[in-house]
Design a protein around this motif. Structure first.
Motif, mmCIF file in Angstrom:
data_model
loop_
_atom_site.group_PDB
_atom_site.id
_atom_site.type_symbol
_atom_site.label_atom_id
_atom_site.label_comp_id
_atom_site.label_asym_id
_atom_site.label_seq_id
_atom_site.Cartn_x
_atom_site.Cartn_y
_atom_site.Cartn_z
ATOM 1 N N ALA A 261 -9.398 -64.112 -14.749
ATOM 2 C CA ALA A 261 -8.541 -63.144 -14.075
ATOM 3 C C ALA A 261 -7.993 -62.174 -15.248
ATOM 4 O O ALA A 261 -7.862 -60.859 -14.895
ATOM 5 N N GLU A 262 -7.373 -62.781 -16.137
ATOM 6 C CA GLU A 262 -6.554 -61.891 -17.024
ATOM 7 C C GLU A 262 -7.424 -61.134 -18.008
ATOM 8 O O GLU A 262 -6.978 -59.991 -18.502
ATOM 9 N N SER A 263 -8.580 -61.758 -18.325
ATOM 10 C CA SER A 263 -9.411 -61.018 -19.274
ATOM 11 C C SER A 263 -10.416 -60.004 -18.521
ATOM 12 O O SER A 263 -10.962 -59.043 -19.092
ATOM 13 N N LEU A 264 -10.699 -60.228 -17.566
ATOM 14 C CA LEU A 264 -11.616 -59.387 -16.682
ATOM 15 C C LEU A 264 -10.791 -58.752 -15.342
ATOM 16 O O LEU A 264 -11.330 -59.169 -14.354
ATOM 17 N N PRO A 265 -9.738 -58.126 -15.811
ATOM 18 C CA PRO A 265 -8.949 -57.379 -14.488
ATOM 19 C C PRO A 265 -9.631 -56.373 -13.594
ATOM 20 O O PRO A 265 -9.345 -56.367 -12.693
ATOM 21 N N GLY A 266 -10.862 -55.957 -14.064
ATOM 22 C CA GLY A 266 -11.665 -55.117 -13.154
ATOM 23 C C GLY A 266 -12.484 -55.769 -12.275
ATOM 24 O O GLY A 266 -13.323 -55.269 -11.447
ATOM 25 N N LYS A 267 -12.743 -57.133 -12.296
ATOM 26 C CA LYS A 267 -13.466 -57.684 -11.505
ATOM 27 C C LYS A 267 -12.854 -58.136 -10.036
ATOM 28 O O LYS A 267 -11.660 -58.333 -10.230
ATOM 29 N N THR A 268 -13.772 -58.240 -9.012
ATOM 30 C CA THR A 268 -13.086 -58.659 -7.703
ATOM 31 C C THR A 268 -12.970 -60.037 -7.960
ATOM 32 O O THR A 268 -13.766 -60.847 -8.569
ATOM 33 N N THR A 269 -12.201 -60.754 -6.760
ATOM 34 C CA THR A 269 -12.175 -62.263 -6.526
ATOM 35 C C THR A 269 -13.571 -62.900 -6.432
ATOM 36 O O THR A 269 -13.700 -63.907 -6.903
ATOM 37 N N ALA A 270 -14.318 -62.136 -5.794
ATOM 38 C CA ALA A 270 -15.612 -62.756 -5.428
ATOM 39 C C ALA A 270 -16.511 -62.609 -6.812
ATOM 40 O O ALA A 270 -17.297 -63.735 -7.077
ATOM 41 N N GLU A 271 -16.441 -61.744 -7.578
ATOM 42 C CA GLU A 271 -17.251 -61.697 -8.772
ATOM 43 C C GLU A 271 -16.598 -62.897 -9.682
ATOM 44 O O GLU A 271 -17.500 -63.232 -10.726
ATOM 45 N N LEU A 272 -15.300 -62.790 -9.701
ATOM 46 C CA LEU A 272 -14.742 -63.956 -10.400
ATOM 47 C C LEU A 272 -15.209 -65.364 -10.284
ATOM 48 O O LEU A 272 -15.498 -66.175 -11.026
#
Length: 325
Positions: free
Chosen positions: A51-62
């Protein structure tokens, strides 16, 4: 573990390693499911890092990346176990190297090479590079990897055996420089892999820069050693085209580390590694507590070398490729 337990564990591992990979992958599927949904292995650390490294991702993508990470991690375990009995022909088919001539031309010119690598894909298969290099069987060339000895002596011996499967040499981290100096004194050229992407240990020198949306202390000792040995430097870029198959693209970084500005190689390594991770995030070892000890940036713009200053990908995995191929 006592001797009887060690013996039983050894028998079990050797028996499992005799199984074909397609069957081991069925075991990996079960292990991955258990790690993700039952054991929840380091789930909080993995989710926090993602979450901290990829802030542009949605929860579903993470969550999709998280699930893929667990599958890759369980694959790594069974693939590493398979090293006990895998044939040279099979590892050659499954582990490919592109641009290996980047390394071979330096060896032919009498220069040793330092290779930056990372905990991406299956790093335990990378020592099979000896099967691809023209100099893999020469007496005056040593392929080495740096490692931190394990506390459990039995497992430490097992891992050393696996890592030497194709003729490479494992060098304890604390004595690496001494060993490489001895090799050079004896006229032996070396190709040495350094895993410089994890949290620095006690006594490690560091360079603080921005990495994956975090102020990060990157290990800089690799660069220092390469400079002191007048080595050429390359980056091993990991790809996983499909399950059970990996490809390393060898990317040149410099012909002589001693001629580079201080910290330039560490910063370039961080930029190249960032590109590798953003290209396929699930390949990296997100379960490691990389940012356990927070640091502060001395200056953001100084964090990347000039050729990467415009590489401002949005951390969604759409990183631009470096112009240095």
């Amino acid at each position: 573990m006592n001797r009887a337990a060690n013996t039983l564990t050894g028998i079990l591992l050797h028996t499992l390693a005799l199984l074909p990979l397609w069957l081991l992958y069925r075991l990996s599927d079960a292990a991955g499911f258990a790690l993700c949904h039952i054991v929840r292995y380091r789930r909080n650390t993995i989710r926090k890092n993602l979450a901290e490294s990829l802030p542009g991702k949605t929860t579903a993508e993470l969550r999709k990346i998280e699930k893929q990470f667990y599958r890759n991690f369980s694959d790594y375990i069974v693939e590493t176990l398979k090293l006990l009995h895998v044939s040279e022909s099979e590892i050659l088919r499954r582990m490919k190297f592109e641009n290996i001539d980047v390394i071979d031309r330096h060896l032919a010119a009498g220069r040793s090479v330092v290779c930056y690598f990372s905990h991406c894909g299956n790093w335990e298969w990378v020592p099979s590079i000896t099967l691809h290099s023209r100099h893999g069987n020469e007496d005056d060339v040593k392929f080495c990897q740096v490692y931190r000895p394990l506390k459990n002596k039995w497992f430490d011996a097992l891992m050393l055996r696996l890592r030497s499967r194709f003729g490479s040499v494992s060098l304890p981290k604390k004595t690496t420089f001494r060993h490489l100096l001895e090799y050079r004194k004896n006229g032996i050229r070396t190709v040495t892999g350094f895993m410089s992407d994890q949290k620095p240990g006690s006594g490690d020198t560091t360079c603080i820069l921005e990495f994956l949306n975090h102020p990060t202390a990157m290990i800089s000792g690799t660069e220092t050693l390469a400079r002191r040995l007048d080595s050429a430097v390359a980056y091993l870029d990991m790809y996983k085209p499909r399950r059970g198959n990996y490809r390393i693209t060898v990317r040149p970084m410099c012909d002589n580390a001693a001629s580079t500005p201080e910290s330039a190689l560490t910063k370039e390594y961080a930029a190249l590694l960032r590109q590798t991770i953003l290209r396929d995030p699930a390949l990296w070892l997100w379960s490691h507590k990389r940012w356990k000890n927070p640091v502060s940036l001395p200056g953001v713009e100084a964090s990347l070398p000039p050729q990467f200053q415009d590489d401002k990908a949005d951390n969604n995995g759409n990183a631009k490729q470096s112009s240095k191929q």
